[in-house]
Design a protein around this motif. Sequence first.
Motif, PDB file in Angstrom:
ATOM      1  N   CYS A 207       0.840  -1.204   0.000  1.00 18.12           N
ATOM      2  CA  CYS A 207       0.000   0.000   0.000  1.00 18.12           C
ATOM      3  C   CYS A 207       0.871   1.248   0.000  1.00 18.12           C
ATOM      4  O   CYS A 207       1.985   1.234   0.510  1.00 18.12           O
ATOM      5  CB  CYS A 207      -0.908   0.016   1.229  1.00 18.12           C
ATOM      6  N   GLU A 208       0.307   2.302  -0.562  1.00 21.14           N
ATOM      7  CA  GLU A 208       1.086   3.534  -0.663  1.00 21.14           C
ATOM      8  C   GLU A 208       1.402   4.104   0.709  1.00 21.14           C
ATOM      9  O   GLU A 208       2.459   4.639   0.937  1.00 21.14           O
ATOM     10  CB  GLU A 208       0.334   4.547  -1.532  1.00 21.14           C
ATOM     11  N   ALA A 212      -1.148   5.156   7.436  1.00 24.98           N
ATOM     12  CA  ALA A 212      -2.365   5.968   7.425  1.00 24.98           C
ATOM     13  C   ALA A 212      -3.601   5.095   7.267  1.00 24.98           C
ATOM     14  O   ALA A 212      -4.668   5.414   7.771  1.00 24.98           O
ATOM     15  CB  ALA A 212      -2.303   6.987   6.284  1.00 24.98           C
ATOM     16  N   LEU A 213      -3.428   3.982   6.595  1.00 21.34           N
ATOM     17  CA  LEU A 213      -4.581   3.128   6.299  1.00 21.34           C
ATOM     18  C   LEU A 213      -4.934   2.211   7.476  1.00 21.34           C
ATOM     19  O   LEU A 213      -6.112   1.958   7.749  1.00 21.34           O
ATOM     20  CB  LEU A 213      -4.248   2.277   5.063  1.00 21.34           C
ATOM     21  N   TRP A 216      -7.823   2.542   9.999  1.00 19.56           N
ATOM     22  CA  TRP A 216      -9.166   2.538   9.429  1.00 19.56           C
ATOM     23  C   TRP A 216      -9.624   1.146   9.030  1.00 19.56           C
ATOM     24  O   TRP A 216     -10.825   0.898   8.903  1.00 19.56           O
ATOM     25  CB  TRP A 216      -9.217   3.464   8.195  1.00 19.56           C
ATOM     26  N   PRO A 281     -14.866   3.283   6.117  1.00 21.10           N
ATOM     27  CA  PRO A 281     -13.546   3.277   5.476  1.00 21.10           C
ATOM     28  C   PRO A 281     -13.017   1.866   5.278  1.00 21.10           C
ATOM     29  O   PRO A 281     -12.354   1.571   4.297  1.00 21.10           O
ATOM     30  CB  PRO A 281     -12.676   4.060   6.462  1.00 21.10           C
ATOM     31  N   VAL A 284     -14.516   0.364   2.098  1.00 22.05           N
ATOM     32  CA  VAL A 284     -14.086   0.907   0.803  1.00 22.05           C
ATOM     33  C   VAL A 284     -12.575   0.814   0.613  1.00 22.05           C
ATOM     34  O   VAL A 284     -12.081   0.973  -0.504  1.00 22.05           O
ATOM     35  CB  VAL A 284     -14.534   2.380   0.626  1.00 22.05           C
ATOM     36  N   ALA A 285     -11.849   0.550   1.704  1.00 14.97           N
ATOM     37  CA  ALA A 285     -10.384   0.574   1.616  1.00 14.97           C
ATOM     38  C   ALA A 285      -9.864  -0.330   0.512  1.00 14.97           C
ATOM     39  O   ALA A 285      -8.966   0.044  -0.242  1.00 14.97           O
ATOM     40  CB  ALA A 285      -9.771   0.168   2.949  1.00 14.97           C
ATOM     41  N   ILE A 288     -10.269   0.756  -3.059  1.00 12.08           N
ATOM     42  CA  ILE A 288      -9.304   1.769  -3.469  1.00 12.08           C
ATOM     43  C   ILE A 288      -7.894   1.191  -3.524  1.00 12.08           C
ATOM     44  O   ILE A 288      -7.145   1.418  -4.471  1.00 12.08           O
ATOM     45  CB  ILE A 288      -9.350   2.958  -2.484  1.00 12.08           C
ATOM     46  N   GLU A 289      -7.544   0.405  -2.532  1.00 13.19           N
ATOM     47  CA  GLU A 289      -6.158  -0.046  -2.405  1.00 13.19           C
ATOM     48  C   GLU A 289      -5.901  -1.383  -3.085  1.00 13.19           C
ATOM     49  O   GLU A 289      -4.783  -1.701  -3.426  1.00 13.19           O
ATOM     50  CB  GLU A 289      -5.779  -0.183  -0.929  1.00 13.19           C
ATOM     51  N   THR A 491      -5.449   9.117  15.037  1.00 17.73           N
ATOM     52  CA  THR A 491      -4.539   8.490  14.087  1.00 17.73           C
ATOM     53  C   THR A 491      -3.097   8.715  14.521  1.00 17.73           C
ATOM     54  O   THR A 491      -2.293   7.794  14.578  1.00 17.73           O
ATOM     55  CB  THR A 491      -4.736   9.056  12.675  1.00 17.73           C
TER      56      THR A 491
ATOM     57  N   TRP B 138      -9.574   7.953  -2.260  1.00 19.60           N
ATOM     58  CA  TRP B 138     -10.036   8.493  -0.984  1.00 19.60           C
ATOM     59  C   TRP B 138     -10.657   9.873  -1.175  1.00 19.60           C
ATOM     60  O   TRP B 138     -11.448  10.315  -0.353  1.00 19.60           O
ATOM     61  CB  TRP B 138      -8.890   8.529   0.022  1.00 19.60           C
ATOM     62  N   TYR B 141     -14.227   9.166  -1.886  1.00 16.42           N
ATOM     63  CA  TYR B 141     -14.870   8.740  -0.647  1.00 16.42           C
ATOM     64  C   TYR B 141     -15.072   9.926   0.303  1.00 16.42           C
ATOM     65  O   TYR B 141     -16.111  10.054   0.952  1.00 16.42           O
ATOM     66  CB  TYR B 141     -14.014   7.655   0.010  1.00 16.42           C
TER      67      TYR B 141
END
Lengths: 499, 328
Positions: A207-208, A212-213, A216, A281, A284-285, A288-289, A491, B138, B141
């Motif tokens: 993951c980028e 941060a991810l 969530w 989140p 949907v994570a 997106i990822e 976070t 994101w 979202y």
Amino acid sequence: MSALSPTLDTDPHPTFEVYSAGNFAEVAPDRLSVMAWSLVGDPVERGNRALARRLWPNATWYTGSHYAFVGYFNCRPYHNLATYCHIAEQLPVVTAADATSSYFEDHPVPPRRPGLDDGILARVRGLPRLAREALTLRSRLTEVEGRIAELEMRVGRILDSGNMLALGEVLGEARTALDDVWGLHYSITMQLVPLRAIQRRMGKRLCEDWDALEPWVNVPDELVWGSLYDTVPLDRPLGPGDFLDHGFYEVADDRAPWSGFRTGHSAAPAGVAAAVERSSPRDVAWQIERPGSAFGLEHLTRFVGQGMSWREMSKSLSMRCLHLFRRMLPRLAEIVGVADEDWPYLTIGELSDAHLHDDLAGLAAQRRAACEEALLSEMPELLDFSRPGALAAAAPERLGRGVSAGCVTGVVVCDGAANGRSGNDPRILVCDSVDADVEPALPHIDGIVTARGSALSHVAILMREHGIPAVVGHSEALRLKPGQTISINGTTGEVRVLE
Amino acid sequence: MKTLVIGGSGFIGAAVAQRFEDAGSEVVCMSRRGVAPVGRAIAGDVTARGLGLGQADAEELREGLTHIVSCFGSVDWKLGPRGAMEIHREGTRNAIRFARDCPGLERFVHLSSVLVLGRAEGRVGNRELDIGQDFRSWYEYGKFMAERVLREDADGLPWRALRVGPIVGTSSPVPVAPDDGLPATLPTLLRGYPFHLEGGGHFPSYAGEVGPAADMVLAAATSSEGGRTWTWFDPERPSMAEVLTRLCAPWGVVPRIVDVPAMRWIARAASRRLGIPRSIVTYGDRWVDIDPGVLDELPVEPARCAPDYVEATGAALRDRSGRAVLAA
């Protein structure tokens, strides 16, 4: 931090010499009775060893002739820091620091015991067994839940009927169930360490911005505590929810001095279960990822989420089982001729085998005096029997750790004031530590800061379950005053005082 | 008329502030840095309660305030979950809370995006929001969460949401950023790398020009007619391939648009080396199908865009940092 008082009643483990107050603060805001400790510390210690024995049947380091903390006066360790680190070091990919980061507030890793087999073969050997252990967790949880539910019904019938002869038999079964469920809790707790470590390594690669991810996506799969509070009838004696209105670990919570240590959160709530957020989140994570490469990571993350739920499930079962003892012990003491005010100062073994002891009343009196003395001393932060002098070490300054993502600005409220809301201003609960019994207060708070706690503490899992920003393990937490306006970032762990 | 433009130092926010000032409104632009290309500047923070304003500043701001336009938000392709939740969701919550304490407020306008609908199936319009869609970034979202907060939390507030597509153009006092939105594709396109667009990119881009977009914000703020949610884009409905081609035109480059799904995976795998955000690659797939009738639902004539606003954007970027964009 003061040195240990001479009344310390602690037998160090022959191998695992370091114990940490760490997350133990969540167990007892102050102290537990001797009886409660014998129903908490001993089974967990036995669970430690049983797990090690299953993973490395030929190793010898899990053996020992006696258990730590048979008595429980002025020390409050619960999970054994050295054991966690040791097991972590016996696994590939995982380090001891992963264990301290998960449960021990990033406490420095204790010294390694020389002469242990830490070759790559030894490390790899435990892995398939750990995986097998993981695959059986769900069925073991279901099985023990069924047993505890049956015991609840039987104990209820026995106490109602006054048939005391059956009490001894049920007590034995309850002790076995308690051992099993604590062992299971320990196993799940330990499993999360390697799972999370592997997940982090994969996440950083795929993951980028995994850091941060992570907050969530690592949320429990099921809303365990919310469902318990919302769906279980609290008013049915010895029903599955009866324990919720009691101090969690303390079986003598209705008598002094233990009654004074209860947190103020317990209440009969209604509608506190967190609504399952649509399109959270976490949902949907992976849209997106994921595309392509993170497929395995997604499934591992779902397993971590399940593990978090199972950990809370096993915890709630442990509490249900302890509650059986809370109901049975006064009657048992009556049967074996132990005074009602004495049994909290005895262990479960001593009370069960009262006929083998000559002077339990004298023993209880001696411990009562020791307890009264111990209550005047501060709790040690760390018990380290491997390094003379380390016991009196000062508590480390801890930076807060964000464990439940999101940020909120609000007014500080402290323990008791958290139950109930006036006005619309966001409220942030600030306290030393909390356990899952904070659940009833959750509809009334918008954030939480605690002085104790780690990434996988119960409070962290609970707050993620509810999507409430949380910062744990912040040394400055207790310096915050009710009414102050603060801003917290769940976070990054940042806490800012605004007014 | 007194208007607070939250995010007034940004590309769209500044254009909006300009329109309100031209319409005779007193304009206060709020931004983190406290700078205002138009009107009076005030420093604030949408992630903080009370928008991070001191009590005196907040009281003075609320005095006579009739309109709030919420234009803030990161359009960074690399926006993570934290940015989505803290800036877009919590920021919108804080803006709503602030608006509730403004007694003379006539309209709260939230600038939303057609991307809130992510990868929804079927034809969608103004009513749809939470329809089980997938999200590609994101940013999408975050915009979705912001609009959901608006619908769920802003009861009793005279709110209106305006959805727009990718906005470019040169008529804002603040120039378009080279690495956000559509211009972020330039390094790939200008280098001549093949860029996968499903069906050759012959699907609507919903692009629009910044000046007309600001006109629509003004209309959304002042019109008493129309629904809660408006959608506006260039009524000419240029396709994605057309917009990207026109954007590259000032460099004399024709982008190599291909319809090869495998390119998507290659580009994603090589995104770090190419210096483009991974999520941008997924925008090569067909976008959501928005009912063209949404323009007819507008109670005012949909603002028209200049014929060459996309080319002008490319030219401005080329003149400003042409070499840098090419070398990125």
